[in-house]
Design an enzyme around this catalytic site. Structure first.
Site: not given
Length: 212
Positions: A69, A136, A145
């Protein structure tokens, strides 16, 4: 497809569960430097990260995913492995809603219940975590992340290595500079420079990343 997972922490557990949704995927190895020896158990290899070269020599159809992570650590491991981009796979949870116009790089993981809308570009080795929304025309660079339930509204540009905290919101047309950190629950209404930690509603710059 034979898959090698690099990393054996909490994020790796989630990726293992994600991979198991696909009958055509088979986890053949878990590599982490906490393992001192290279051993096989129940048809899965366990060993230090340096074992990756042995696996490449043993298997023809093999793909890697770096299941770590921390963005800087993930990049460091990718640089150390020095593999071609095509050696990595992209994994998308079946529950994710992804527009057909989205472009997603290699080594990227799209977690459950995410929504990624039209004309989004997502780079390599990105984590789009559980329940996050990428609206969008966003551009999400390599090694980012996006934490659970974060929202990137339209036309947001996220630089390399940025960490966006859980539940954060970034309004349209905002740029977040490379390796900056957006705190959990923050609302970003202005562009953020690189290497900055920003927190709060609205988000305010708190410190340089790695600073005192």
């Amino acid at each position: 497809m034979n898959i090698v997972i690099i990393g054996q922490g909490g994020h790796s557990k989630v990726i293992k569960d994600l991979i198991r949704n696909y009958e055509s995927y088979k986890i053949i190895a878990l590599l982490d430097d906490k393992f001192e020896d290279f051993v096989s158990e129940d048809e899965v290899f366990y060993g230090p990260i340096a074992s990756y070269q042995f696996l490449i020599n043993q298997y023809k159809d093999i793909k890697f995913i770096v299941a770590i992570g921390n963005n800087k650590t993930r990049k460091k491991i990718v640089e150390t492995l020095n593999l071609e981009v095509y050696n990595y796979t992209t994994i998308i949870h079946p529950s994710a809603i992804v527009s057909p116009s989205v472009k997603i790089g290699k080594g990227t993981v799209i977690m459950s219940n995410t929504v990624i809308n039209a004309d989004v570009e997502i780079g390599n080795h990105v984590i789009i975590n559980t329940g996050s929304i990428i609206e969008h025309d966003n551009k999400v660079s390599d090694f980012v992340h996006v934490s659970p339930n974060a929202t990137l509204t339209g036309n947001v540009h996220v630089g390399e290595g940025v960490h966006i905290g859980a539940g954060a919101t970034i309004i349209p047309n905002v740029f977040v500079g490379d390796w900056s950190v957006i705190g959990a629950g923050a609302t970003v209404i202005d562009s953020i420079p690189e290497n900055i930690t920003a927190m709060g509603v609205p988000a305010r710059i708190k410190k340089l990343v790695g600073g005192a």
